[in-house]
Design a protein around this motif. Structure first.
Motif, PDB file in Angstrom:
ATOM      1  N   ARG A   1       0.830  -1.212   0.000  1.00 12.58           N
ATOM      2  CA  ARG A   1       0.000   0.000   0.000  1.00 12.58           C
ATOM      3  C   ARG A   1       0.859   1.254   0.000  1.00 12.58           C
ATOM      4  N   ARG A   2       1.933   1.239   0.794  1.00  8.72           N
ATOM      5  CA  ARG A   2       2.792   2.416   0.906  1.00  8.72           C
ATOM      6  C   ARG A   2       3.535   2.712  -0.389  1.00  8.72           C
ATOM      7  N   ASP A   3       4.255   1.704  -0.907  1.00  7.60           N
ATOM      8  CA  ASP A   3       5.171   1.950  -2.022  1.00  7.60           C
ATOM      9  C   ASP A   3       4.532   1.827  -3.399  1.00  7.60           C
ATOM     10  N   VAL A   4       3.440   1.074  -3.497  1.00  8.36           N
ATOM     11  CA  VAL A   4       2.794   0.891  -4.800  1.00  8.36           C
ATOM     12  C   VAL A   4       1.609   1.846  -4.963  1.00  8.36           C
ATOM     13  N   LEU A   5       0.747   1.904  -3.952  1.00  8.90           N
ATOM     14  CA  LEU A   5      -0.480   2.691  -4.076  1.00  8.90           C
ATOM     15  C   LEU A   5      -0.310   4.149  -3.661  1.00  8.90           C
ATOM     16  N   PHE A   6       0.436   4.393  -2.574  1.00 13.34           N
ATOM     17  CA  PHE A   6       0.535   5.752  -2.046  1.00 13.34           C
ATOM     18  C   PHE A   6       1.665   6.551  -2.696  1.00 13.34           C
ATOM     19  N   THR A   7       2.897   6.072  -2.544  1.00 17.03           N
ATOM     20  CA  THR A   7       4.037   6.837  -3.059  1.00 17.03           C
ATOM     21  C   THR A   7       4.372   6.499  -4.505  1.00 17.03           C
ATOM     22  N   GLU A   8       3.910   5.335  -4.972  1.00 16.60           N
ATOM     23  CA  GLU A   8       4.157   4.879  -6.345  1.00 16.60           C
ATOM     24  C   GLU A   8       5.648   4.868  -6.681  1.00 16.60           C
ATOM     25  N   THR A   9       6.461   4.443  -5.695  1.00 16.55           N
ATOM     26  CA  THR A   9       7.910   4.395  -5.903  1.00 16.55           C
ATOM     27  C   THR A   9       8.396   3.019  -6.336  1.00 16.55           C
ATOM     28  N   GLU A  10       7.559   1.995  -6.172  1.00 17.78           N
ATOM     29  CA  GLU A  10       7.947   0.636  -6.541  1.00 17.78           C
ATOM     30  C   GLU A  10       6.793  -0.063  -7.248  1.00 17.78           C
ATOM     31  N   THR A  11       7.130  -1.136  -7.957  1.00 16.10           N
ATOM     32  CA  THR A  11       6.096  -1.957  -8.584  1.00 16.10           C
ATOM     33  C   THR A  11       5.744  -3.110  -7.654  1.00 16.10           C
TER      34      THR A  11
ATOM     35  N   LEU B   1       7.239  -7.859  -4.121  1.00 18.49           N
ATOM     36  CA  LEU B   1       7.074  -9.290  -3.865  1.00 18.49           C
ATOM     37  C   LEU B   1       8.400 -10.029  -4.037  1.00 18.49           C
ATOM     38  N   SER B   2       9.173  -9.635  -5.041  1.00 17.63           N
ATOM     39  CA  SER B   2      10.481 -10.252  -5.255  1.00 17.63           C
ATOM     40  C   SER B   2      11.418  -9.949  -4.089  1.00 17.63           C
TER      41      SER B   2
END
Length: 227
Positions: free
Chosen positions: A133-143, A148-149
């Motif tokens: 939620r943090r890195d994909v949905l909110f900050t969009e800094t990671e895929t 998951l990897s």
């Protein structure tokens, strides 16, 4: 003379360490006894003390292993920095240093320097969901694929091997992330070591304050970076 204080906040990936640190800072700053010049509060993120392995002479496997081990943290630099901040010069106001990071409770010497050690606990599924939620949905800094990897190839095992065992060094364990009552408990533990504690003692007022869940819920919504 009041001594400078260190509070350590450790725990797993995306457990809510940064959120807890910010909530503690806000709660202490909002104390009626704090007039803005009684206590200096500084939040230190341990990621700023992480060291990378250069590609020259290192295999990708070696770099991957380094990324998910305590060796990635320059504990010596952090220790020197904390020692310099702890020095209390004549005329300086008291300092409260809040250090947060996955390995905040890992180094024994740093733990011995601290006045309170906190471990933010949370189950693996919850932490992974928060991470996404943090890195994909909110900050969009990671895929999603990258997170998951990262989790499956190193972070999950790192938690088991290195981070979770530091829980044994904690004075306070918060089992469900950044909770209002847990933050209040920590602040109440800090107060007696500050000038505020002396003020409350002389006034005949208890250092313990009532829990204020609604206000903390609002703050958590503002601060929850889920680090």
């Amino acid at each position: 003379m009041q001594k400078n204080l260190i509070v350590l906040i450790g725990g797993g990936h995306a457990a809510g360490k940064r959120t807890t640190a910010e909530l503690i800072k806000t709660e202490v700053e909002n104390l009626p006894e704090n007039n803005g010049s009684s206590l200096h509060i500084e939040v230190l993120d341990m990621t700023t003390f992480e060291q990378s392995v250069t590609k020259n002479g290192s295999t990708s496997d070696e770099m991957s292993k380094h990324k998910f081990r305590p060796a990635r943290v320059d504990f010596e630099a952090l220790l020197d920095h904390l020692k310099s901040l702890l020095l209390h010069k004549e005329g300086e106001i008291q300092k409260l240093l809040i250090v947060h990071g996955c390995y905040a409770l890992y180094n024994k010497e740093i733990c011995d320097m601290s006045h309170m050690r906190v471990y933010i606990d949370s189950d693996a599924d919850t932490r992974l969901i928060r991470w996404i939620r943090r890195d994909v949905l909110f900050t969009e800094t990671e895929t999603l694929e990258h997170i998951l990897s990262t989790y499956l190839q190193g972070a999950k095992q790192e938690m088991t091997d290195y981070i979770f065992p530091t829980k044994e060094r904690a004075d306070v364990i918060m089992p469900r992330g950044a909770e209002a009552n847990g933050v209040s408990l920590i602040v109440d533990g800090i107060l007696p070591h500050t000038g505020f504690g002396k003020l409350l003692e002389h006034s005949g007022t208890s250092c313990l304050r009532p829990f204020q869940g609604e206000r903390f819920d609002n703050q958590k919504g503002n601060f929850y970076e889920l680090n």
